[in-house]
Write an enzyme that holds these catalytic residues in place. Structure first.
Site, mmCIF file in Angstrom:
data_model
loop_
_atom_site.group_PDB
_atom_site.id
_atom_site.type_symbol
_atom_site.label_atom_id
_atom_site.label_comp_id
_atom_site.label_asym_id
_atom_site.label_seq_id
_atom_site.Cartn_x
_atom_site.Cartn_y
_atom_site.Cartn_z
ATOM 1 N N GLY A 192 0.816 -1.201 0.000
ATOM 2 C CA GLY A 192 0.000 0.000 0.000
ATOM 3 C C GLY A 192 0.851 1.252 0.000
ATOM 4 O O GLY A 192 2.083 1.190 0.100
ATOM 5 N N SER A 217 -5.653 -3.047 -7.548
ATOM 6 C CA SER A 217 -5.664 -4.447 -7.109
ATOM 7 C C SER A 217 -6.117 -4.590 -5.664
ATOM 8 O O SER A 217 -6.671 -5.624 -5.277
ATOM 9 C CB SER A 217 -4.279 -5.073 -7.291
ATOM 10 O OG SER A 217 -3.286 -4.340 -6.592
ATOM 11 N N ASP A 218 -5.919 -3.556 -4.841
ATOM 12 C CA ASP A 218 -6.363 -3.630 -3.446
ATOM 13 C C ASP A 218 -7.886 -3.570 -3.345
ATOM 14 O O ASP A 218 -8.502 -4.351 -2.606
ATOM 15 C CB ASP A 218 -5.712 -2.526 -2.604
ATOM 16 C CG ASP A 218 -5.896 -1.135 -3.195
ATOM 17 O OD1 ASP A 218 -6.308 -1.016 -4.366
ATOM 18 O OD2 ASP A 218 -5.612 -0.149 -2.481
#
Length: 265
Positions: free
Chosen positions: A19, A115-116
């Site tokens: 992140g 993608s998170d």
């Protein structure tokens, strides 16, 4: 209903979520998390530093590595460290790959997703085996996305996260000094600091609850509210509707997607 299982029974899996603020690592065996830890995100993270961290924290025989990354500048360093230490190629989760899931993500529209966020939505439906979910992730950003087992991804909202908002205000307000955010003791602050703290935090309570009620009304669905993210602790005590809190939702989603990936890597 079909239950997704790990194709490699007994495999040791390292799940990584890169992140903007931190990198989360989780070691799974038999689909159960065994170890969890975090490392601060540095765009100049070196191979030596990451290799040493992995060697100290995860000195095991790892069979598979699944990764979500929203900081591409770190990806090559991570790949080199993983291959060097574990002798396996990591799979980077992306929305445009093929997965064998129990529902169709894109029944109506094909979204371009980080993608998170992608992992959060899949984790919500598959991990909790529910039909409709509103997923909130409070981190560097605040992402709020809705998903339906029948209709796929419905869309979402993205705002700055609590500390992102606070830092922007401090940088543009000459007399305001930096301070640590905390769960407000009451709605109305009696000092500048208390008022800013209350304003920053309470805006997420009302945003989340407002979107939740609006969606349940507009879509006529019983959305389950699921909240995750490293800064969610600031808001959870204030939420007045039923919710599920899961700090590891993104990691669970990455693991599920890795197991469901249709292809070689």
């Amino acid at each position: 209903m079909r239950i997704l299982m790990n194709k490699f029974v007994g495999a040791v899996q390292l799940i990584i979520d890169i992140g903007n603020t931190s990198i989360s690592f989780a070691l799974y065996r038999l689909d159960k998390m065994q170890i969890y830890c975090k490392l601060g995100t540095k765009r100049d993270l070196s191979f030596k530093e990451l290799y040493k961290f992995l060697k100290v924290k995860f000195d095991y025989k790892v069979d598979q590595v699944f990764v979500s990354s929203v900081v591409p500048v770190i990806d090559t360093v991570l790949i080199n460290a993983i291959v060097s230490l574990y002798k396996v190629n990591p799979l980077f989760i992306r929305f445009d790959l093929s997965y064998d899931l129990s529902f169709n993500l894109y029944n109506n529209n094909r979204f371009v997703l980080g993608s998170d966020v992608f992992a959060n939505l899949v984790g919500a439906i598959e991990y909790y085996n529910i039909n409709d979910a509103l997923v909130v992730d409070l981190g560097t950003a605040c992402t709020i996305f809705a998903i339906s087992r029948r209709e796929g991804i419905l869309g979402g909202l993205i705002n700055g996260g609590p500390f992102t908002d606070l830092n922007a205000l401090i940088q543009n307000a000459y007399l305001l000094n930096d301070f640590n955010l905390a769960v407000p003791k009451k709605l109305l602050g009696l000092s500048t600091i208390d008022s800013v703290n209350s304003g920053v935090i309470y805006q997420y309570k009302y945003l989340i609850e407002g979107v939740y009620h609006e969606l349940r009304h507009n879509y006529d669905k019983e959305f389950r509210l699921i909240i995750t993210g490293g800064n969610s602790y600031l808001v959870l005590p204030l939420i007045s509707v039923d919710f599920i809190a899961n700090l590891y939702l993104t990691l669970e989603g990455i693991r599920i997607l890795g197991n469901a990936f249709k292809g070689d890597y």
